[in-house]
Design a protein around this motif. Sequence first.
Motif, mmCIF file in Angstrom:
data_model
loop_
_atom_site.group_PDB
_atom_site.id
_atom_site.type_symbol
_atom_site.label_atom_id
_atom_site.label_comp_id
_atom_site.label_asym_id
_atom_site.label_seq_id
_atom_site.Cartn_x
_atom_site.Cartn_y
_atom_site.Cartn_z
ATOM 1 N N SER A 67 0.831 -1.230 0.032
ATOM 2 C CA SER A 67 0.139 0.169 0.063
ATOM 3 C C SER A 67 0.906 1.252 0.093
ATOM 4 O O SER A 67 0.379 2.506 -0.306
ATOM 5 C CB SER A 67 -0.930 0.043 1.086
ATOM 6 O OG SER A 67 -0.036 0.033 2.440
ATOM 7 N N ALA A 68 2.101 1.230 0.399
ATOM 8 C CA ALA A 68 3.146 2.214 0.431
ATOM 9 C C ALA A 68 3.694 2.715 -0.855
ATOM 10 O O ALA A 68 4.379 3.464 -1.284
ATOM 11 C CB ALA A 68 4.035 2.223 1.501
ATOM 12 N N VAL A 112 -0.387 13.902 -7.949
ATOM 13 C CA VAL A 112 -1.393 13.457 -6.814
ATOM 14 C C VAL A 112 -1.249 14.016 -5.495
ATOM 15 O O VAL A 112 -0.057 13.793 -5.007
ATOM 16 C CB VAL A 112 -1.639 11.681 -6.783
ATOM 17 C CG1 VAL A 112 -2.388 11.660 -5.746
ATOM 18 C CG2 VAL A 112 -2.218 11.397 -8.011
ATOM 19 N N LEU A 113 -2.083 14.703 -4.991
ATOM 20 C CA LEU A 113 -1.761 15.352 -3.433
ATOM 21 C C LEU A 113 -2.865 14.812 -2.600
ATOM 22 O O LEU A 113 -3.968 14.951 -2.715
ATOM 23 C CB LEU A 113 -1.920 16.715 -3.672
ATOM 24 C CG LEU A 113 -1.770 17.724 -2.412
ATOM 25 C CD1 LEU A 113 -0.684 17.223 -1.683
ATOM 26 C CD2 LEU A 113 -1.837 19.299 -2.769
ATOM 27 N N ALA A 114 -2.253 14.201 -1.521
ATOM 28 C CA ALA A 114 -3.026 13.923 -0.483
ATOM 29 C C ALA A 114 -2.573 14.526 0.954
ATOM 30 O O ALA A 114 -1.303 14.539 1.125
ATOM 31 C CB ALA A 114 -3.056 12.312 -0.161
ATOM 32 N N ALA A 115 -3.296 15.177 1.620
ATOM 33 C CA ALA A 115 -3.186 15.723 2.808
ATOM 34 C C ALA A 115 -3.976 15.425 3.980
ATOM 35 O O ALA A 115 -5.147 15.172 3.764
ATOM 36 C CB ALA A 115 -3.241 17.355 2.575
ATOM 37 N N ALA A 288 -8.095 7.963 -5.049
ATOM 38 C CA ALA A 288 -7.911 8.921 -3.956
ATOM 39 C C ALA A 288 -7.763 8.070 -2.749
ATOM 40 O O ALA A 288 -6.849 8.535 -1.742
ATOM 41 C CB ALA A 288 -9.163 10.014 -3.745
ATOM 42 N N GLU A 289 -8.604 6.873 -2.575
ATOM 43 C CA GLU A 289 -8.316 6.109 -1.386
ATOM 44 C C GLU A 289 -6.883 5.842 -1.168
ATOM 45 O O GLU A 289 -6.347 5.710 -0.078
ATOM 46 C CB GLU A 289 -9.545 5.222 -1.371
ATOM 47 C CG GLU A 289 -9.461 4.074 -0.027
ATOM 48 C CD GLU A 289 -10.688 3.230 -0.109
ATOM 49 O OE1 GLU A 289 -10.953 2.665 0.925
ATOM 50 O OE2 GLU A 289 -10.928 2.849 -1.159
ATOM 51 N N ARG A 290 -6.487 5.114 -2.374
ATOM 52 C CA ARG A 290 -5.128 4.730 -2.527
ATOM 53 C C ARG A 290 -4.076 5.613 -1.912
ATOM 54 O O ARG A 290 -2.953 5.554 -1.335
ATOM 55 C CB ARG A 290 -4.721 4.055 -3.851
ATOM 56 C CG ARG A 290 -5.436 2.736 -3.990
ATOM 57 C CD ARG A 290 -4.913 1.964 -5.198
ATOM 58 N NE ARG A 290 -5.441 2.458 -6.508
ATOM 59 C CZ ARG A 290 -6.282 2.346 -6.967
ATOM 60 N NH1 ARG A 290 -7.300 1.442 -6.820
ATOM 61 N NH2 ARG A 290 -6.835 3.038 -8.105
ATOM 62 N N LEU A 295 -0.445 7.800 2.244
ATOM 63 C CA LEU A 295 -0.029 8.922 3.041
ATOM 64 C C LEU A 295 0.094 8.214 4.584
ATOM 65 O O LEU A 295 1.077 8.603 5.116
ATOM 66 C CB LEU A 295 -1.155 10.215 2.816
ATOM 67 C CG LEU A 295 -0.965 11.262 3.947
ATOM 68 C CD1 LEU A 295 0.310 12.191 3.969
ATOM 69 C CD2 LEU A 295 -2.190 12.354 4.036
ATOM 70 N N ARG A 296 -0.969 7.423 4.879
ATOM 71 C CA ARG A 296 -1.135 7.046 6.131
ATOM 72 C C ARG A 296 0.087 5.895 6.361
ATOM 73 O O ARG A 296 0.646 6.006 7.370
ATOM 74 C CB ARG A 296 -2.268 6.506 6.599
ATOM 75 C CG ARG A 296 -3.354 7.493 6.617
ATOM 76 C CD ARG A 296 -4.818 7.114 6.475
ATOM 77 N NE ARG A 296 -5.801 7.909 6.740
ATOM 78 C CZ ARG A 296 -7.095 7.705 6.828
ATOM 79 N NH1 ARG A 296 -7.496 6.514 6.742
ATOM 80 N NH2 ARG A 296 -8.039 8.739 7.039
#
Length: 383
Positions: A67-68, A112-115, A288-290, A295-296
């Motif tokens: 997942s990373a 892709v940006l996730a915050a 987006a979920e991926r 990120l987590r």
Amino acid sequence: MATNSTSSTIAPGTAWLLRGRHLGPDAEQDVRRNLIALKSARVIDDFLDLDPVEAARSTDLFPRDESADPGPSARRVFEARWRVADDVTVRAQLTTYDPESRRAGRDGTSWVLAAEAERAWEEDWASPATMFWPDSDQVAWDHEEAPGVRLRTANHLPKDDGELRRLLRDCTQKSWAIHIVVHEAMTPDAPGRRPVTVFLPPSLRHRVVEHRATPDQALIADFAMKRELGVGLPRGGAVILPPAPRAPDHDAERFTVRDVFLDGTEPTELRSKILEFAALPRPLPADAERALTRLRQGWHLLTQEEELVHARAMVTTYATALHAMTESCNLYQEAAESALAALAEATGGEHQLRTPAPTAAKQDASPLKSLTKTFSAFRRPNR
């Protein structure tokens, strides 16, 4: 990244997600320059610039699963950490990708940006996009998946009916942003040509894409939108496009504004409708979920306190595993001794077997030595 299938996960209120394309010559260099400038100005606390393979690599101290991994087309992974509302930490990860298609209008660098914040996101917090990208018209980082569509400007709808319907499908099926269509009742002057998104709070400014229909496009735009999306466009008004797949209880009238005055003043009713729409619970697109999971699960930019907490947790994990192995060895030895005793009793002592002593090689391969070797890499000066 071309499709936008929907997961069953509802977007958490703590997250901020967006994707787009950079059409300049060196996207990664634009990100680096902005991060360096913001760290020097103490806008962000710190940042990392990572190779995607290294970012996804698993170690004994930091085990990671698939997942990373950002995938084979990833070019660079950037992480940044900053604080909002004085004490709320925001962690963000921007990944750049080679484009999947080189068709006209789809070149450049995809990103892709996730915050995610430590508590529910507030509208007045700074846009994470401006932490990685310079908020300047000189850098073309803000292009959408649909060709010719940008985040920070008013995009005029195409004149051709086929192109218009294709655009509507792209914007609702492939985009993570909120799309609105505004009809110009008459050709506006310079103040009226300003995008209405400039009146939105900072956190929403880069998540809303504005489209404009010219005065003579009222009928064709209304017809195309009703046929493709089931929503109409009032003459001189605006509508927020529903995402695809459309929710069964979506109320098109609720997110339609009958009159929008394009004279440079704040469109109060439209602004209120956008804020209401953005606050609705929405299923996350699968991509987006991926990105949020990466990120987590694949976060690297830890503070010293976070590293210490993580190290203690790993010590506990290894200690538990070592205790379990020791207990297993003890149980095995007890069972073996009981079996030997029973055998000796049954044979009158004629078959006494000795358990072999552990060799030096086996002693060197003890779990304790492996544990010591693992945590020796964590020792650094001043820790």
